[in-house]
Design an enzyme around this catalytic site. Sequence first.
Site, PDB file in Angstrom:
ATOM      1  N   ALA A  60      67.773  81.909 124.611  1.00  0.00           N
ATOM      2  CA  ALA A  60      67.411  80.639 123.987  1.00  0.00           C
ATOM      3  C   ALA A  60      66.672  80.930 122.691  1.00  0.00           C
ATOM      4  O   ALA A  60      65.963  81.943 122.587  1.00  0.00           O
ATOM      5  CB  ALA A  60      66.514  79.841 124.929  1.00  0.00           C
ATOM      6  N   GLY A  99      68.945  83.312 128.206  1.00  0.00           N
ATOM      7  CA  GLY A  99      69.976  82.275 128.295  1.00  0.00           C
ATOM      8  C   GLY A  99      71.356  82.838 128.063  1.00  0.00           C
ATOM      9  O   GLY A  99      72.345  82.327 128.594  1.00  0.00           O
ATOM     10  N   GLU A 102      72.389  84.007 131.271  1.00  0.00           N
ATOM     11  CA  GLU A 102      72.599  82.851 132.167  1.00  0.00           C
ATOM     12  C   GLU A 102      73.932  82.172 131.890  1.00  0.00           C
ATOM     13  O   GLU A 102      74.583  81.684 132.811  1.00  0.00           O
ATOM     14  CB  GLU A 102      71.421  81.885 132.030  1.00  0.00           C
ATOM     15  CG  GLU A 102      70.152  82.466 132.650  1.00  0.00           C
ATOM     16  CD  GLU A 102      68.913  81.654 132.363  1.00  0.00           C
ATOM     17  OE1 GLU A 102      68.671  81.312 131.173  1.00  0.00           O
ATOM     18  OE2 GLU A 102      68.173  81.346 133.309  1.00  0.00           O
ATOM     19  N   GLU A 122      62.807  87.048 130.119  1.00  0.00           N
ATOM     20  CA  GLU A 122      61.962  85.903 129.776  1.00  0.00           C
ATOM     21  C   GLU A 122      60.472  86.147 129.984  1.00  0.00           C
ATOM     22  O   GLU A 122      59.637  85.635 129.243  1.00  0.00           O
ATOM     23  CB  GLU A 122      62.393  84.673 130.571  1.00  0.00           C
ATOM     24  CG  GLU A 122      63.669  84.014 130.070  1.00  0.00           C
ATOM     25  CD  GLU A 122      64.929  84.629 130.637  1.00  0.00           C
ATOM     26  OE1 GLU A 122      64.873  85.754 131.146  1.00  0.00           O
ATOM     27  OE2 GLU A 122      65.988  83.969 130.538  1.00  0.00           O
TER      28      GLU A 122
HETATM   29  N1  T1G Z   1      65.053  83.403 119.538  1.00  0.00           N
HETATM   30  C1  T1G Z   1      64.917  83.294 118.205  1.00  0.00           C
HETATM   31  N2  T1G Z   1      65.126  84.310 117.336  1.00  0.00           N
HETATM   32  C2  T1G Z   1      65.494  85.492 117.871  1.00  0.00           C
HETATM   33  C3  T1G Z   1      65.664  85.690 119.261  1.00  0.00           C
HETATM   34  C4  T1G Z   1      65.425  84.575 120.109  1.00  0.00           C
HETATM   35  N3  T1G Z   1      65.591  84.658 121.429  1.00  0.00           N
HETATM   36  N4  T1G Z   1      66.027  86.991 119.454  1.00  0.00           N
HETATM   37  C5  T1G Z   1      66.080  87.564 118.245  1.00  0.00           C
HETATM   38  N5  T1G Z   1      65.759  86.673 117.287  1.00  0.00           N
HETATM   39  C6  T1G Z   1      65.723  86.917 115.843  1.00  0.00           C
HETATM   40  C7  T1G Z   1      64.576  87.858 115.478  1.00  0.00           C
HETATM   41  O1  T1G Z   1      63.377  87.117 115.329  1.00  0.00           O
HETATM   42  C8  T1G Z   1      65.069  88.437 114.174  1.00  0.00           C
HETATM   43  O2  T1G Z   1      64.852  87.440 113.189  1.00  0.00           O
HETATM   44  C9  T1G Z   1      66.579  88.536 114.376  1.00  0.00           C
HETATM   45  O3  T1G Z   1      66.896  87.609 115.439  1.00  0.00           O
HETATM   46  C10 T1G Z   1      67.006  89.923 114.776  1.00  0.00           C
HETATM   47  O4  T1G Z   1      66.218  90.253 115.940  1.00  0.00           O
HETATM   48  C11 T1G Z   1      66.624  79.583 128.819  1.00  0.00           C
HETATM   49  C12 T1G Z   1      64.210  80.467 128.120  1.00  0.00           C
HETATM   50  C13 T1G Z   1      68.340  90.556 120.946  1.00  0.00           C
HETATM   51  C14 T1G Z   1      67.524  92.845 121.550  1.00  0.00           C
HETATM   52  O5  T1G Z   1      63.683  87.644 125.063  1.00  0.00           O
HETATM   53  O6  T1G Z   1      65.075  91.220 122.440  1.00  0.00           O
HETATM   54  O7  T1G Z   1      66.517  82.729 126.873  1.00  0.00           O
HETATM   55  O8  T1G Z   1      63.360  88.801 111.663  1.00  0.00           O
HETATM   56  O9  T1G Z   1      65.012  92.138 114.797  1.00  0.00           O
HETATM   57  O10 T1G Z   1      66.208  94.810 117.007  1.00  0.00           O
HETATM   58  O11 T1G Z   1      66.234  81.235 130.408  1.00  0.00           O
HETATM   59  O12 T1G Z   1      66.022  90.390 119.220  1.00  0.00           O
HETATM   60  O13 T1G Z   1      65.820  88.637 111.222  1.00  0.00           O
HETATM   61  O14 T1G Z   1      64.348  86.606 110.906  1.00  0.00           O
HETATM   62  O15 T1G Z   1      64.874  91.819 117.317  1.00  0.00           O
HETATM   63  O16 T1G Z   1      68.690  94.201 116.976  1.00  0.00           O
HETATM   64  C15 T1G Z   1      65.043  85.470 126.076  1.00  0.00           C
HETATM   65  C16 T1G Z   1      64.712  88.438 122.458  1.00  0.00           C
HETATM   66  C17 T1G Z   1      64.682  84.245 125.304  1.00  0.00           C
HETATM   67  C18 T1G Z   1      65.487  88.442 123.775  1.00  0.00           C
HETATM   68  C19 T1G Z   1      68.029  92.255 119.164  1.00  0.00           C
HETATM   69  N6  T1G Z   1      65.588  86.465 125.177  1.00  0.00           N
HETATM   70  N7  T1G Z   1      65.368  89.212 121.423  1.00  0.00           N
HETATM   71  O17 T1G Z   1      67.140  93.239 118.696  1.00  0.00           O
HETATM   72  O18 T1G Z   1      67.039  92.574 116.234  1.00  0.00           O
HETATM   73  S1  T1G Z   1      64.027  82.989 126.371  1.00  0.00           S
HETATM   74  C20 T1G Z   1      64.834  87.493 124.726  1.00  0.00           C
HETATM   75  C21 T1G Z   1      65.458  90.575 121.503  1.00  0.00           C
HETATM   76  C22 T1G Z   1      65.415  82.422 127.203  1.00  0.00           C
HETATM   77  C23 T1G Z   1      66.399  81.048 129.009  1.00  0.00           C
HETATM   78  C24 T1G Z   1      65.154  81.553 128.389  1.00  0.00           C
HETATM   79  C25 T1G Z   1      66.054  91.264 120.304  1.00  0.00           C
HETATM   80  C26 T1G Z   1      67.508  91.720 120.517  1.00  0.00           C
HETATM   81  P1  T1G Z   1      64.585  87.901 111.635  1.00  0.00           P
HETATM   82  P2  T1G Z   1      65.670  91.745 116.074  1.00  0.00           P
HETATM   83  P3  T1G Z   1      67.286  93.796 117.196  1.00  0.00           P
END
Ligand code: T1G
Length: 689
Positions: A60, A99, A102, A122
Amino acid sequence: MSVTRYSEGRTGFVTLDNPPVNAIGKSMRAGLLDAVAWAETENLDRVIVTGAGRAFAAGADAREFDGAALEPFLPDVLDAIERSFVPWIAAINGVALGGGAEIALACRMRIASPRAQIGLPEVTLGVIPGAGGTQRAMRLCGLGTALEMIALGKPMRARDAKAVGLIHAIEDDPVEAADLVNTEELQCVVPTWELPAPEPDKAAIGAIRAKAAARMPGQIAPRRAIDVIEAGLSLPFHAAMKLERTTFLELKEGEQSRALRHMFFAERAAKAPAGLEAAPADLSKIAVVGGGTMGAGIAYGCLSLGQQVVVLEHDAEGVDRAAANIEKLIAKGVSRGRLDQSGAEALRDRLTISDEYATAGDAGLVIEAAFESMEVKRDIFGKLDEVMAPDAVLATNTSYLDVDQIAASSRDPSRVLGLHFFAPAHIMRLLEIVRGAKTSDRALATGFALAKLLKKVPVLAGVCDGFIGNRIFSRYKEEADMLLMDGSNPWEVDEAMEAFGYAMGPYEVGDLSGLDIGYANRRRQDATRDPNRRYVPIADRMVQEGRLGRKAGVGWYRYPGGGGKVIDPLIEDMIVEEAHFAKVERREIDGDEIRERLVLAMINEAADILGEGIAASARDIDLVTVFGYGFPRWRGGLMHHADSIGVAQIVEKLRVLEAANPVIWKISPVLLDCAENGKALAEWQSAAG
Ligand code: T1G
């Protein structure tokens, strides 16, 4: 855009397309819901969903979490996918996290590429899966795996996911493979939600509760995720889904999730300052002066990038010592599986160790990591001036010393900057990049370019005693020593700060790094210390009595061997004696007062660092305190934590302390400004803007 679709024959192709990692926002959710209706209207026999670019979907869009949840809600979208008479297949082409995972779990089948990862991380953002992850995962991979995956938040590789039943197959081209799945076979796969929940297993639940509490102390989300999974073992699927959603929404609004989201984005915003256009020096060959613990760590980190590295020492003995230190790191890399033998050989081939400075003459960057003495450093920079090309950038790894003074020992101070690494230098993520008065943009750009290569978290710092982190840490230690005089002892202080969320309290940290470092700094500051500033001599006495910490077998604690620390009652006697000499009436001091005084001391010092322009933003101070000093990440760093308390309340508490000791507790003008104008520290900008 964010969801594109087309059909060929009776196959629908849906692509999640929201660069760079297909974060799932409102438009993607709406696009998916439309695609369900589209597939049914077109009477397709399958929909294959995949991600554009390198990710399937990163989860998400966490940027949406600050506002109210926006329809269509992801659980409802996934419900529609799962119940549709047109079965969906997830072609997992990259990371499928949160998500994203999911979505895949709600599909009838999952086919992944070998490099794909699937995870429900999460809890690292202070929430729990909010779109069926807690209920669907365990129906596919069993209770134990689901508990580990969700409570600890660790993603798994495709082959491990297949082994536990989360995915059906691994194919180089998962989209093509999904298109080849036999229709009857596809129709026979039972939708995930109709699979039975696993049998309750009290032992597994108890074990993961203990593991999560040990791994993520103080954090709420892991515990609540386990609660929801456990409830789902005995609730009907949709009742459990309601509980999951309520819990997710509650945690999303909570302090811990706000703090963890703040850190997630702060870490990614840590880049070179806007407008820094200069091209960095060539980093293909890097020199490091000094092959001690820090120098060897820095050299090893640079070698691991594939760079040519020259380590300079002052004599043959130093060369041997440097070689041994680096070999130790290589051996550890091999034993931990991070390096294979050929990798180790290649790394050795890129390394030169010499006591001839000219050997490093063609390096684009030199990092001085020698003994923490101004005289030693000035001598080294003078020698470097003789051998380095005029456009080489010269950096010092000094932890405290004045970078401008060091720069003055070079004929060209514009090429000098500070690169403050944290031990162990090849592991700790923080890198303070210290800009001297004359540091050029090119030198600065070189520091940030190196940080990016090393995957460090770079933070720009101005020149002062201790820059950002060590200056805050010095104030933290100073106040801790005052607590000792006033009635506490090292183990009570350490316990209080561990309860706050630090992995280690200040005294155990001191024993680890060696008490002689602080002693040397205090002697250096003797000449300039305010004579009216309360001074506690206990730490000095420790060093004078040879209690240097872990390396001496005794410091604030005794280390009888075997790694453990034991309380030493002698310390308490010494403290009582020093308090007697200082005519201090000691009193009971509880954990709350310890935590309050130490955290307020750090906040006040950090606010001055902000006000003096040593740090560019409160967010940078959060990065320094979390990535360099163990401040609990789930509190969002020192300044985010201050804002969560409220600056007005902080100022109120500081007024009481300032009344008792106006020198030590002089309230930072930044805190007064924020309190008076109802501003958060996060939005404080210096007059310079
Ligand atoms: N939301 C918004 N922006 C995100 C994002 C996210 N989930 N994940 C990455 N970005 C942006 C990040 O800020 C950066 O932005 C760019 O993408 C590249 O990311 C309903 C509630 C996927 C392994 O916890 O672990 O889903 O700096 O530099 O090193 O149940 O991003 O370029 O402007 O990290 O290649 C759960 C979080 C969310 C995964 C990629 N998901 N992301 O790593 O690139 S909650 C996470 C990561 C959820 C549901 C629930 C990593 C990556 P900018 P990056 P990367």
